[in-house]
Design an enzyme around this catalytic site. Structure first.
Site, PDB file in Angstrom:
ATOM      1  N   LYS A  52      22.716  31.536 -10.563  1.00  0.00           N
ATOM      2  CA  LYS A  52      23.567  31.038  -9.541  1.00  0.00           C
ATOM      3  C   LYS A  52      24.335  29.815 -10.564  1.00  0.00           C
ATOM      4  CE  LYS A  52      21.125  32.101  -5.638  1.00  0.00           C
ATOM      5  NZ  LYS A  52      20.317  31.588  -4.281  1.00  0.00           N
ATOM      6  N   GLN A  96      17.154  26.654  -1.798  1.00  0.00           N
ATOM      7  CA  GLN A  96      16.574  27.909  -2.238  1.00  0.00           C
ATOM      8  C   GLN A  96      15.159  28.094  -1.354  1.00  0.00           C
ATOM      9  OE1 GLN A  96      18.061  30.098  -4.344  1.00  0.00           O
ATOM     10  NE2 GLN A  96      16.359  31.684  -4.020  1.00  0.00           N
ATOM     11  N   ASP A 119      25.109  29.507   2.198  1.00  0.00           N
ATOM     12  CA  ASP A 119      24.028  30.532   2.519  1.00  0.00           C
ATOM     13  C   ASP A 119      24.193  31.343   3.796  1.00  0.00           C
ATOM     14  OD1 ASP A 119      22.452  31.245   0.438  1.00  0.00           O
ATOM     15  OD2 ASP A 119      20.773  29.457   0.910  1.00  0.00           O
TER      16      ASP A 119
HETATM   17  N1  GUN Z   1      15.669  33.299  -1.269  1.00  0.00           N
HETATM   18  C1  GUN Z   1      15.823  34.436  -1.474  1.00  0.00           C
HETATM   19  N2  GUN Z   1      17.061  34.702  -1.137  1.00  0.00           N
HETATM   20  C2  GUN Z   1      17.758  33.649  -0.942  1.00  0.00           C
HETATM   21  C3  GUN Z   1      19.071  33.346  -0.680  1.00  0.00           C
HETATM   22  O1  GUN Z   1      20.287  34.227  -0.644  1.00  0.00           O
HETATM   23  N3  GUN Z   1      19.419  31.946  -0.411  1.00  0.00           N
HETATM   24  C4  GUN Z   1      18.580  31.089  -0.549  1.00  0.00           C
HETATM   25  N4  GUN Z   1      18.723  29.724  -0.357  1.00  0.00           N
HETATM   26  N5  GUN Z   1      17.152  31.332  -0.722  1.00  0.00           N
HETATM   27  C5  GUN Z   1      16.942  32.767  -0.962  1.00  0.00           C
END
Ligand code: GUN
Length: 292
Positions: A52, A96, A119
């Site tokens: 990211k 996350q 998200d």
């Molecule tokens: N863990 C697995 N996929 C995601 C996601 O798309 N966003 C976040 N914040 N955590 C994750």
């Protein structure tokens, strides 16, 4: 059979985002700014956050990763979230997941200001998207929709089977594909761990979205000729002989399923890069205050 090349498509979309960012900057606006909050030392989470961060720099966003030890208390983490909510320089942020067991994920999700929730996990965004109102869509479903749209795949009246009912993928993609819109207008069936005779559904499906996290679960003999197959699975299998020490395996037995498909996503290089680019699109929307 055509491969749905998420890597190539995400590169194209990154160039589009990058051009929009330069236009914003030339108009005297600030660059979109994304923050990722990473708690603990989970290997997969570190990798995702790293991807990211790299993607942000590729499109000219400002970005930061805030790292906290596994031992951070729920109260401290909630107070960090409050600071991010109040920081006008930050357009959007993500926490996350997964979080350590002593932290309530739902409390954390609800603490994020919905207008910075890139998200799309906050109940306000989930509810708004369910009602068809402007909202941040979770990145993986948003990436899948974009892929279907950019490849011009017909969805109207199609039978779509989703394997998995998670809050992050299964539920939201089911909702989005049954909307009265394109991509959408599907007849959606959601299968999960308690579904009896899953193949009864997959054998009839025009579109299959596999998001259950069981490596190579979907076999060739349970897929209809001409189906569109989208593989969300990313299980890390240890492979000491590779550079990273692991290999990513999808939920689809690709070699068996691909010959029967009209379109199929590979793993890696399918849904994964589309997820990351969708987070960038949400951050751009947050910076432009387009969602709420
Ligand atoms: N863990 C697995 N996929 C995601 C996601 O798309 N966003 C976040 N914040 N955590 C994750």
């Amino acid at each position: 059979m055509e491969i749905l090349d998420g890597k190539k498509l995400s590169d194209t979309i990154k160039m589009e985002i990058s051009a929009q960012v330069e236009k914003m900057v030339s108009e005297g606006k600030k660059r979109p700014h994304l923050v990722a909050v990473l708690v603990g030392d989970d290997g997969a989470s570190r990798t995702y956050v790293g991807h990211k961060e790299k993607a942000c720099s590729q499109v000219g966003f400002d970005s930061e990763v805030m790292r906290f030890p596994e031992s951070i208390s729920e109260e401290e983490l909630l107070s960090e979230i409050e600071k991010l909510n109040a920081n006008d320089d930050v357009d959007g942020f993500i926490v996350q997941l997964p979080l350590p067991p002593h932290i309530d994920e739902n409390k954390v999700i609800e603490a994020v200001d919905p207008s910075k929730d890139v998200d799309g996990f906050h109940p306000v965004n989930v509810g708004r998207s369910e009602l068809g109102l402007p909202a941040f869509l979770p990145a993986t479903p948003y990436g899948i929709l974009t892929m279907i749209e950019r490849y011009g795949i017909d969805t109207k009246g199609k039978s779509c089977v989703i394997l998995g009912r998670s809050n992050i993928v299964g539920r939201p993609i089911a909702n989005l594909l049954m909307r009265k819109a394109y991509p959408g207008d599907c007849t959606v069936t959601v299968c999960h761990s308690r579904t009896v005779n899953i193949e009864k559904y997959t054998k009839e499906a025009d579109i299959i979205i596999a998001a259950i996290g069981i490596p190579e679960f979907l076999k060739g003999d349970v897929v209809k000729e001409g189906a569109v197959v989208i593989d969300v699975g990313t299980t890390r299998i240890e492979r000491p002989d590779t550079k990273t020490g692991f290999k990513l395996v999808g939920d689809v037995a690709f070699d068996e399923v691909a010959p029967k498909c009209s379109y199929i996503t590979p793993v890696p290089g399918g849904v994964g890069p589309m997820t990351i680019v969708s987070l960038l699109k949400n951050t751009l929307l947050a910076a432009e205050k387009k969602c709420m």
